[in-house]
Design an enzyme around this catalytic site. Structure first.
Site, PDB file in Angstrom:
ATOM      1  N   ARG A 117       0.844  -1.201   0.000  1.00  0.00           N
ATOM      2  CA  ARG A 117       0.000   0.000   0.000  1.00  0.00           C
ATOM      3  C   ARG A 117       0.877   1.248   0.000  1.00  0.00           C
ATOM      4  NH1 ARG A 117      -4.487   0.398   4.318  1.00  0.00           N
ATOM      5  NH2 ARG A 117      -5.183   2.029   2.870  1.00  0.00           N
ATOM      6  N   CYS A 163      -1.054   6.627   8.649  1.00  0.00           N
ATOM      7  CA  CYS A 163      -1.380   5.315   8.064  1.00  0.00           C
ATOM      8  C   CYS A 163      -2.478   5.563   7.041  1.00  0.00           C
ATOM      9  CB  CYS A 163      -1.800   4.330   9.155  1.00  0.00           C
ATOM     10  SG  CYS A 163      -3.198   4.907  10.168  1.00  0.00           S
TER      11      CYS A 163
END
Length: 287
Positions: A186, A245
């Site tokens: 990611r 995040c």
């Protein structure tokens, strides 16, 4: 209670005395009802359930991230309604990896409440230790005395935050290092299963939060965590670390692990990638 982590056996002993609140924050980002169902099927006796989608975030606008940080006064009111007072010990747990527990730990510290610990290994560890199980839903039990004591649990925040503008300014005038807690695929932009844009904030470093855990799902020893963060960050530790995040949740796992390691003072970018990528004018790095 001064510990950051509490083991199941120690929690069993603590529950035998008054003045302790336990919160179950099990959650599934792909199934928002799963956590409450798991709680009602079985939880630590006396534990209250808090929902990351409906209680632990502000109204979502589509531009402020998937789990926007609530107003501190609103969060204080929520916790006061749960029975939190300035003298309450708090223990937080989730299914096992502390992904969601660390987030509520951070939020309570941000509120100014210092006496809060994460159950190491979460629900899985509690069951493995033979802890008692209670089923069904439980509502807060708030006495008049608690209500009086808890009128203002809004203490001095001990956890700093930065916003998207500060992160943007930092790209041209570096004052801190951004540490991204997402999985490597990611971070690189190779895969993005949740947000509409893949990649990362330019200049950010990657520390997947799962690296903080031992194979049994509990946190690694403090010395091991410290060595790993120092190897990754080096002298950047002297200039400030900002955690992020996907939506500000697992970033708290890295922040918690650094606190365990004695590396204190990190900040959080609560909006994180889901807020950052919602504005197409903000730069994106890949690979």
């Amino acid at each position: 209670m001064t510990t950051l982590l509490i083991q199941p056996e120690a929690l069993q002993e603590r529950l035998a005395r008054p003045g302790c609140l336990v919160f179950d924050v099990r959650h599934d980002l792909a199934d928002h009802g799963a956590g409450r169902r798991a709680y009602e099927a079985g939880h630590v006796p006396g534990a209250l359930y808090l929902d990351h989608e409906t209680q632990l975030c502000a109204l979502k606008t589509g531009r402020n991230g998937r789990h926007p940080l609530p107003d501190r006064a609103d969060f204080a009111a929520l916790m006061r309604a749960q029975g939190l007072t300035a003298r309450t010990d708090v223990v937080v747990y989730d299914a096992g990896n502390a992904m969601f527990a660390a987030h509520l730990w951070w939020m309570l510290r941000w509120l100014g409440h210092e006496s809060v610990a994460v159950l190491d290994g979460g629900w899985a560890a509690w069951q493995a230790a033979g802890g008692a199980v209670e089923s069904g839903a439980r509502a807060p039990s708030l006495s008049e005395a608690q209500a009086i004591q808890g009128l203002s649990p809004l203490g001095k925040p001990s956890m700093p935050v930065v916003d998207a503008r500060a992160v943007l300014v930092n790209l041209d005038e570096p004052r801190f290092t951004v540490l991204d807690a997402r999985a490597p695929e990611r971070f690189s932009g190779a895969v993005e299963p949740i947000d509409p844009v893949g990649g990362h904030i330019p200049g950010a470093l990657n520390r997947p939060f799962a690296l903080n855990l031992a194979p049994d799902g509990r946190f690694k020893p403090a010395g091991e965590l410290r060595a790993e963060f120092e190897a990754l960050l080096g002298d950047r530790l002297d200039h400030g670390i900002v955690h992020q995040c996907g939506s500000g949740i697992t970033a708290c796992h890295n922040l918690f692990a650094m606190e365990l390691a004695g590396l204190r003072g990190s900040a959080l970018y609560p909006g994180s990638w889901s807020e950052w990528c919602a504005d197409a004018t903000r730069p994106v790095a890949r690979a």
